[in-house]
Design an enzyme around this catalytic site. Structure first.
Site, PDB file in Angstrom:
ATOM      1  N   ASP A  81     -61.913  38.603   9.851  1.00  0.00           N
ATOM      2  CA  ASP A  81     -62.085  39.961  10.367  1.00  0.00           C
ATOM      3  C   ASP A  81     -63.346  40.591   9.784  1.00  0.00           C
ATOM      4  O   ASP A  81     -63.435  40.742   8.560  1.00  0.00           O
ATOM      5  CB  ASP A  81     -60.824  40.748   9.953  1.00  0.00           C
ATOM      6  CG  ASP A  81     -60.612  41.974  10.781  1.00  0.00           C
ATOM      7  OD1 ASP A  81     -61.575  42.463  11.385  1.00  0.00           O
ATOM      8  OD2 ASP A  81     -59.465  42.441  10.804  1.00  0.00           O
ATOM      9  N   ASP A 135     -58.288  47.268  18.389  1.00  0.00           N
ATOM     10  CA  ASP A 135     -56.874  46.915  18.196  1.00  0.00           C
ATOM     11  C   ASP A 135     -55.971  47.418  19.326  1.00  0.00           C
ATOM     12  O   ASP A 135     -56.063  48.570  19.752  1.00  0.00           O
ATOM     13  CB  ASP A 135     -56.350  47.521  16.885  1.00  0.00           C
ATOM     14  CG  ASP A 135     -56.941  46.821  15.672  1.00  0.00           C
ATOM     15  OD1 ASP A 135     -57.856  45.994  15.842  1.00  0.00           O
ATOM     16  OD2 ASP A 135     -56.471  47.116  14.562  1.00  0.00           O
TER      17      ASP A 135
END
Ligand code: GLA
Length: 400
Positions: A161, A223
């Protein structure tokens, strides 16, 4: 105040801003050559990930319980193989710089052994930053060491990430690309087959350069949340990127929210259908110990999973739009097509003559409803009534 003094005062107040290099760091990571493919993920990865339901509360005991559940409820047999720990497993580094787990996780090798003993594979999470998104230790400056550690533990999947790297280097495509390549090369060097999954928000059109980092999949959107608007927008966004996704290198519109409670059963069926049509990774994000029957039926629909996992990996395309209903089609490797009717509005009835699917479908066809698990009478044009936000999936095979 003289300019010289003013400059000194301002300098003494300065704090490193987000995305700006620290004085002690170079402004750009060193160049890394393109990373060859690891040959994994011929079809979109399937499994479970801890983030959507547990976020920072995930523990090693929960991960063991998920592995047990995936065996008991048939998910493993249906193809859900990866049990992926997301952020918040990390502890500090020891004197040798080796990453440790925190108290929620304990012995990671033992956890990997447990997951493997259940016939499943283990996934883990890190970041090219000094910190992860949740503020835990990242891999910055320890890439090869971490890749070796993950291999020694028996890790089979890494979600990497970008997150904390924003605090170290200016956010440019080049910097992202080099940092992702660095870990891609480190994983190959460590020698264990590890599915490599990149996480950022689709910045710099990552689908153009993701393959050269050695990655198998990359997030294309911010997200997801357990919400119809969030889900449907992410899913349909992929249609524009479909030419960049295929065997070994998949666009990832984020994980499944099926069973997390805030969407209706029809909406969850739509997520499963849309992700399978694209096709996209199927990473369940719910608590697998407490699934209601409707959730289980959705996640375990073998006919829909077969669409997602079709070996050719051809992308879906938009055939037409009838009011709020989007009609998508996708070619299958056996010569059939799957047609998805996605209702983005209130209840609707739509109709499709079989010949609309192409000249091959002009004569006799065989058709099957993949949610009703039933043959369809193909003597007249197809008609389906869709509830609000509902989906019908039909697999159609031409004859002769
Ligand atoms: C980012 C990612 C999420 C999750 C969290 C963990 O927001 O996009 O999927 O991994 O970090 O901190």
């Amino acid at each position: 105040m003289p300019a010289r003094v003013l400059a000194a005062v301002l300098a003494s107040l300065a704090v490193p801003a987000m995305g700006v290099a620290n004085a002690s760091e170079p402004t750009a990571p060193p160049a890394v050559p393109p990373v060859p493919s690891n040959g994994l993920a011929a079809t979109p990865p399937m499994g479970w990930n801890s983030w959507n339901h547990f976020a920072g509360r995930i523990t090693g005991a929960d991960v063991r319980a998920m592995a047990d559940a995936m065996v008991a409820n048939g998910m493993r047999e249906a193809g859900y193989i990866y049990v992926n720990i997301d952020d918040t497993w990390e502890g500090d580094r020891n004197a040798a710089g080796e990453i440790q787990t925190n108290d929620k996780f304990g012995d990671m090798k033992a956890l990997a052994d447990y997951v493997h003993s259940r016939g499943l594979k283990l996934g883990i999470y890190s970041s090219p930053g000094a910190k992860t998104c949740a503020g835990y230790a990242g891999s910055h400056g320890h890439e090869e060491q971490d890749a070796r550690q993950f291999a020694a533990w028996g890790v089979d999947y890494l979600k990497y990430d970008y997150c904390g790297a924003r605090d170290i280097y200016p956010v440019t495509q080049r910097n992202q690309e080099m940092l992702f390549r660095k870990m891609g090369a480190a994983l190959l060097k460590a020698g264990r087959p590890v599915v490599y999954s990149l996480s950022q928000s689709g910045e710099f059109d990552i689908w153009h350069w993701g393959p050269q980092t050695g990655a198998n999949l990359w997030r294309t959107t911010p997200d997801i949340s357990d919400d119809w608007g969030s889900m449907i927008q992410r899913g349909f966004r992929q249609l524009e990127l479909s030419t960049w996704s295929g065997p070994g290198h998949w666009s990832d519109p984020d994980m499944l929210e099926i069973g997390n409670g805030a969407m209706s059963t029809d909406e969850y069926r739509t997520q499963m259908s849309l992700w399978s049509m694209l096709p996209a990774p199927l990473l369940a994000g719910n608590d697998l110990r407490t699934m209601v029957a409707a959730t289980r039926e959705i996640l375990l629909n073998r006919e829909v999973i077969a669409v997602d996992q079709d070996p050719a990996g051809y992308p879906a395309r938009r055939l037409e739009r009838q009011g709020d209903v989007e009609v998508l089609v996708r070619d299958m490797s056996d010569g059939s097509v799957v047609v998805g009717f996605f209702n983005r509005g209130e209840g609707a009835t739509v109709r499709l003559p079989w010949s609309k699917l192409g000249t091959r479908f002009g004569k006799a066809v065989e058709a099957r409803d993949l949610w009703q698990h039933a043959a369809i009478d193909t003597r007249s044009p197809f008609v389906t009534t869709l509830p609000r936000h509902g989906t019908t999936l039909v697999r159609v095979t031409p004859h002769g």
